[in-house]
Design a protein around this motif. Structure first.
Motif, short mmCIF file in Angstrom:
data_model
loop_
_atom_site.label_atom_id
_atom_site.label_comp_id
_atom_site.label_asym_id
_atom_site.label_seq_id
_atom_site.Cartn_x
_atom_site.Cartn_y
_atom_site.Cartn_z
N ASP A 112 0.96 -1.12 -0.10
CA ASP A 112 0.08 0.06 -0.02
C ASP A 112 0.90 1.20 -0.11
N GLY A 113 1.55 1.65 -1.04
CA GLY A 113 2.18 2.67 -1.37
C GLY A 113 1.83 3.98 -0.82
N SER A 114 0.28 4.13 -0.80
CA SER A 114 -0.08 5.53 -0.29
C SER A 114 -0.06 5.75 1.25
N ASN A 115 -0.02 4.73 1.90
CA ASN A 115 0.43 4.90 3.48
C ASN A 115 1.54 4.21 3.76
N ASP A 116 2.51 3.74 3.14
CA ASP A 116 3.80 3.36 3.74
C ASP A 116 4.74 4.12 4.24
N PRO A 117 5.13 4.00 5.28
CA PRO A 117 6.08 5.35 5.74
C PRO A 117 7.31 5.05 5.41
N TYR A 118 7.75 3.91 4.71
CA TYR A 118 9.27 3.93 4.27
C TYR A 118 9.51 4.93 3.25
N ILE A 119 8.33 5.39 2.56
CA ILE A 119 8.50 6.02 1.43
C ILE A 119 9.05 7.46 1.75
N THR A 120 9.36 7.67 3.09
CA THR A 120 9.90 8.97 3.51
C THR A 120 11.39 8.70 2.94
N ASP A 121 11.90 7.48 2.93
CA ASP A 121 13.42 7.25 2.81
C ASP A 121 13.55 7.26 1.07
N GLY A 122 12.38 7.67 0.43
CA GLY A 122 12.72 7.56 -0.99
C GLY A 122 12.11 6.28 -1.78
N GLY A 123 11.99 5.26 -1.05
CA GLY A 123 11.29 4.12 -1.51
C GLY A 123 12.55 3.48 -2.55
N LEU A 124 11.91 2.70 -3.44
CA LEU A 124 12.81 1.92 -4.24
C LEU A 124 13.16 2.76 -5.72
N ASP A 125 14.50 3.05 -6.09
CA ASP A 125 14.78 3.93 -7.15
C ASP A 125 14.93 2.89 -8.36
N ILE A 126 13.74 2.72 -9.05
CA ILE A 126 13.74 1.83 -10.12
C ILE A 126 14.50 2.31 -11.27
N MET A 127 14.90 3.60 -11.24
CA MET A 127 15.77 4.20 -12.32
C MET A 127 17.19 3.48 -12.33
N THR A 128 17.47 3.10 -10.98
CA THR A 128 18.93 2.64 -11.02
C THR A 128 19.06 1.17 -11.20
N ALA A 129 17.91 0.30 -11.53
CA ALA A 129 17.76 -0.91 -11.79
C ALA A 129 17.94 -1.18 -13.41
N ASN A 130 18.97 -1.55 -13.82
CA ASN A 130 19.22 -1.73 -15.11
C ASN A 130 18.65 -2.90 -15.79
N ASN B 87 13.15 3.22 -20.89
CA ASN B 87 14.48 2.93 -21.46
C ASN B 87 15.36 1.95 -20.53
N GLN B 88 14.92 1.69 -19.18
CA GLN B 88 15.67 0.94 -18.39
C GLN B 88 14.85 -0.44 -18.71
N LEU B 89 13.93 -0.52 -19.36
CA LEU B 89 13.41 -2.19 -19.46
C LEU B 89 13.94 -3.00 -20.61
N PRO B 90 13.55 -4.16 -20.78
CA PRO B 90 14.44 -5.20 -21.55
C PRO B 90 14.28 -4.54 -23.01
N GLN B 91 15.14 -4.35 -23.82
CA GLN B 91 15.30 -3.80 -25.17
C GLN B 91 15.52 -4.90 -26.22
N CYS B 92 15.44 -6.33 -25.91
CA CYS B 92 15.73 -7.45 -26.90
C CYS B 92 15.00 -7.57 -27.67
N SER B 93 15.13 -8.18 -28.84
CA SER B 93 14.42 -8.71 -29.74
C SER B 93 14.60 -10.05 -30.40
N PRO B 94 13.68 -11.03 -30.08
CA PRO B 94 12.16 -10.43 -29.66
C PRO B 94 12.20 -10.22 -28.46
N ASN B 95 11.24 -9.34 -28.01
CA ASN B 95 11.04 -9.22 -26.70
C ASN B 95 9.80 -10.01 -26.07
N LYS B 96 10.18 -10.42 -24.85
CA LYS B 96 9.17 -11.50 -24.38
C LYS B 96 8.13 -10.62 -23.18
N LEU B 97 8.49 -9.29 -22.97
CA LEU B 97 7.59 -8.67 -22.03
C LEU B 97 5.88 -8.92 -22.26
#
Length: 970
Positions: A331-349, A375-385
């Protein structure tokens, strides 16, 4: 094999058979002929067929004796008898080599991999018998999803002695207590499932372990699921599992684990493919976790773990086999840990994860642009996402046009973000405004699910358009699809879920409706302008379990509904005519027909709906007559019959409805007294019996309803006094427990008379309205002082009765009061000073009583008087601000001891008549005596009259005496 060998074998067999025949009476455990070649196994009487071992059959029968309930009749084939072959029993498998029992598979037949919540109706109930220890060759034991916890609910430790076990599944059996470490003795185990995710019984589990180092003694274990066990004290959990080199599946989700940042010198989990640590409260940087070197992972579940921060460089570099990655927050809307910034998905290549099919990053409140993320998500061809769940975040900007490269994408969820810009024609999306055309949808040939709900999108396609896909899941709720019913749906015969509610459709239901959606289990077309009659072929919708057609313009009579239907909401239409004699849907659980024009009686067929366990709402119709005595069923939660023409006594069949939460008989023609047994309906929270013809007194047992939140008896003919022990209504006090329906939130539409008018409350708000309304009856006596203990009551209405006495002095402690109406009674005395303490009071009416004295001072009361200047009318003894009448020294009544004299004017009026009568009699008698004494002519006339009266009495007595004497002689 040569002929010589064959001959020798036959000779040996013949010799063994002869020896067995000679020793039959002494060697057989059953007293019958037993072949020594079979080692004591009994023959079932069929040539060439060998049955199970007798001692193993006896062990299984002893296990059956420990089962107290078998609703699915799994064990009916398990019958005693020496000729019974237990190898043929259901759930039993024997070895083809030696006929020993090697498998007992009794998993709840009502459960599947996705868990069927009706599975409790098919569960075995009882306990696991130690007789299973006789099955020393047992390799497979599955008793999962049954209620076999027994009277102690302790884990059966004796199972740890079944040393041949390779497969053990005891999941979702509600055991309690400590998990025995002796499980480490099962050294041959390959599959162990002790998870406790699903509960079919009434109790909660508390199975725990403080040390799981015994896992290191299971070298062959490949599958381990301990989900939802309490491992909060097992601090060495990571060290234990890291040594399990054979493990392929590890599920420790919801285990109350404290961290995953242990430093492990040796990590032997080289074969693990599935790791699920979701719903554990880690609360540390994700970069410090120990599992990044598990390069063989195909599934990684970290949802709801409160991990935060950036991913370390190359975190997913070696996980090229990864197919499913869950990084969501519960429940991201009420989760207190988000004050720490949460997960930075942009750093997950994730660009090199070419096998990735599902990515879940929901409810994290993370920001950034959509293009940057993609741009951080799979760019393979063929793509299975295939599935991309990014809902409930703060992603902004447009969706890039090149998203069409993901040609396998089936689900894209960007709801509750800040997406802007044009909608790319290459894909489908949601959370946008604009027009969706057939050109946009036409390229999605592999599409099976489409969700565009809660948007401002318009779906504009040609009526003759034929989609190139076959949908199973369709959700266009709140999109504009009308005014015509979308004909392109006619080809979607595989649809299992259809929601086109609030879609501006104002057309008839098409004739193909029932056949096209015959495979759908849920159909929602509510809150449109659909008109016309219901299709007559709705019985063809054999899979339909939930149907929502409420808030439309449907007319005509109700047809017969499909047998599989569980929930039907067809309220707020213009349906008319009587209820069908054969309604269908014998398994109906929730039935809402309110706000129509349905007439006639409730048919007796309704008595067959014994599965009604949710809501039966027939309110706001034209139904009449008495309610059937066989109805409703005992398990019903809510019965709402208000605003009809029902008559007769209080329905006696309600006596059995002990699970009832809501009882609404308001605005009908019910009569007679309220039964004493209403106090046995202990789960009642809302009772609305107003606007009927009920009479008699309020049963004293009503105070047994400790969960009661809402009591409405207004406008009846109820008399007597208010019941005592009102303090027992703990649901109306701060110490009471809040209303709860588990995960089920009831949606109701009920009216409440409060603040001088009728107010409507929708959905579950009515459960927050703690109300007592006894107005417009013939109640007498005083208001009990203990009513002030009901300190969460919001509205109290005793108006238009015959109540007397004083207003309770401590009424000011009812701090939640917003509306107080005591008007048109016979209350007297001074107003309690504590009235000024009711700071939330927004309506007050004390008019037309016999109240006296000074009005308490307070800004709240002054404000109320300005809004309701009539609230003190008809109380001539009241004075002081804000009334124009000043309090004089004689009637202000401030002195101690004058309260009874001033405030008790009503009492003086009550005693004035008998006192005056006595005084008048004495005075009148003395006047007559004095006149006779001093007036001679009056005195003579008085005594002459008196003498004449005595003479007449004498003559009468003499005559009567002679007559009686004469009668006696005869």
């Amino acid at each position: 094999m040569d002929h010589g060998t064959t001959t020798l074998s036959l000779v040996l067999v013949a010799a063994a058979a002869a020896a067995a025949a000679a020793l039959s009476s002494s060697s057989s455990p059953t007293g019958h002929g037993v072949s020594l070649l079979q080692g004591g196994r009994a023959n079932n009487g069929t040539a060439g067929t060998i049955s199970c071992w007798p001692h193993e059959r006896d062990a299984l029968l002893e296990f059956k004796r420990g089962i107290t309930s078998d609703p699915a009749e799994i064990l009916t084939s398990w019958q005693p008898g020496e000729h019974q072959d237990c190898c043929r029993w259901r759930g039993i498998r024997c070895s083809s080599k030696n006929s020993h029992v090697i498998s007992v598979h009794l998993r709840n037949v009502g459960a599947n991999d996705a868990i069927n919540w009706d599975a409790g109706d098919t569960a075995l109930v009882g306990q696991i018998s130690p007789s299973l220890l006789s099955l020393q060759h047992l390799k497979h034991l599955d008793l999962s999803l049954n209620q076999l916890e027994g009277p102690t609910s302790l884990f059966p430790e004796f199972l740890c002695s079944l040393n041949s076990l390779r497969y053990l599944n005891l999941s979702s059996i509600p055991f309690n207590g400590r998990l025995p470490p002796q499980l480490g003795n099962l050294t041959k185990l390959r599959h162990l499932d002790l998870s406790e995710r699903f509960f079919l019984g009434n109790g909660m589990n508390s199975l725990y372990s403080t040390d799981i180092s015994w896992l290191t003694h299971l070298p062959s274990l490949q599958y381990l699921d301990m989900g939802s066990l309490n491992l909060s004290m097992a601090l060495d959990w990571a060290y234990a599992v890291s040594k399990m080199s054979s493990l392929r599946v590890l599920d420790l989700s919801s285990c109350m684990l404290a961290s995953a940042n242990q430093s492990l010198p040796h990590l032997n989990l080289t074969r693990v493919e599935r790791l699920d640590l979701s719903e554990n409260d880690f609360q540390h940087p994700i970069a410090s976790c120990w599992f990044w070197n598990l390069t063989g992972l195909r599934y990684l579940g970290l949802g709801g773990t409160r991990l935060y921060g950036q991913f370390h460089h190359g975190a997913f570099g070696g996980m090229t086999s990864l197919e499913v990655l869950d990084l969501s927050v519960s429940d991201g809307s009420n989760d207190p840990y988000i004050t720490d910034g949460g997960l930075d998905i942009m750093t997950a290549n994730l660009t090199n994860l070419c096998n990735l099919k599902i990515l879940v990053f929901s409810s994290s409140n993370f920001g950034g642009t959509v293009t940057e993320l993609f741009n951080q998500l799979p760019q393979c061809s063929p793509n299975k996402l295939q599935e991309l769940h990014l809902d409930n975040n703060n992603f902004a900007g447009p969706i890039p046009n090149w998203i069409g490269r993901w040609d396998s994408l089936q689900i894209l969820d960007l709801s509750n973000n800040i997406i802007t810009g044009p909608l790319p024609s290459e894909i489908g999306s949601n959370n946008l405004s604009g027009v969706i055309t057939q050109e946009f949808l036409g390229g999605l040939t592999s599409l099976t699910a489409i969700e565009m709900s809660r948007n401002s999108l318009k779906i504009a396609v040609d009526p003759d358009w034929k989609p190139p896909f076959s949908l199973q899941y369709v959700d266009f709720a709140s999109c504009e699809m009308g005014p015509r019913f979308p004909t392109w749906l006619q080809s979607q015969t595989e649809v299992a879920y259809l929601d086109i509610s609030c879609a501006a459709i104002s057309d008839n239901l098409p004739p193909w409706f029932g056949t096209t959606f015959s495979n759908a289990w849920k159909v929602n077309i509510s809150q449109n302008g659909v008109n016309g009659t219901l299709p007559t072929n709705m019985e063809a919708m054999n899979s339909l379990e939930r149907l929502y057609l409420n808030s439309n313009n449907l007319t005509g009579q109700l047809p017969r509904f499909p047998d599989a239907l569980h929930i039907l909401d067809i309220s707020s239409n213009s349906l008319s005519g009587p209820l069908p004699a054969n309604f269908g849907a014998p398994y109906m659980e929730d039935l809402r027909l309110f706000s129509n024009r349905i007439t006639g009686h409730v048919p007796k067929y309704m008595c067959q709906m014994q599965f009604l366990g949710g809501i039966l709402d027939l309110s706001d119709n034209l139904l009449e007559g008495e309610f059937p005595e066989c109805f409703p069923p005992e398990g019903l939660w809510m019965l709402i019959l208000s605003n009809n023409r029902f008559s007769g006594k209080f329905p006696p069949s309600l006596w059995n409805c002990t699970e009832l939460y809501v009882l609404d008989l308001d605005s009908n023609n019910f009569n007679g007294g309220l039964p004493m047994w209403i106090g046995e309906m202990v789960n009642l929270q809302i009772v609305r019996l107003g606007h009927n013809n009920f009479s008699g007194s309020i049963p004293g047992t009503i105070t047994n309803l400790s969960k009661l939140l809402h009591l409405d008896l207004t406008d009846n003919s109820i008399s007597g006094v208010l019941p005592r022990n009102l303090s027992n209504l703990s649901g109306m006090t701060a110490r009471g427990s809040p209303t709860t329906f588990g995960n089920y939130v009831p949606i109701l539409n009920l009216s409440v008379i409060t603040k001088g008018g009728e107010r409507y409350y929708e959905e579950s708000v009515v459960f927050n309205m703690v109300i007592i309304d006894l107005s417009s009856n013939f109640l007498a006596g005083e208001i009990p002082e203990e009513i002030t203990s009901l300190d969460t009551v919001i509205s109290l209405n005793f108006s238009r009765n015959r109540l007397s006495g004083k207003i309770p002095a401590k009424i000011g402690v009812m701090q939640a009061l917003e509306s107080l109406d005591l008007s048109e009674n016979k209350l007297y005395g001074e107003l309690p000073q504590s009235l000024s303490n009711l700071t939330y009071l927004s309506y007050l009416d004390l008019a037309y009583n016999n109240l006296t004295g000074t009005i308490p001072s307070g800004a709240q009361l002054d404000t109320l008087y300005a809004e309701y200047p009539f609230m003190y009318d008809g109380n001539s003894g009241l004075c002081g601000h804000p009334l124009p009448k000043n309090c004089s020294a004689d009637n202000s009544g401030p002195k101690h001891g004058d309260g009874d004299q001033k405030g008790g004017q009503h009492d003086s009026k009550l005693v004035s008549f008998p006192s005056g009568l006595g005084v008048g009699f004495v005075v009148g008698l003395w006047i007559v005596f004095c006149v006779i004494l001093f007036k001679k002519s009056w005195r003579i006339a008085y005594f002459q009259c008196f003498d004449k009266a005595l003479d007449e009495v004498y003559v009468f007595l003499v005559t009567w005496g002679r007559w009686t004497k004469k009668t006696a002689k005869h």
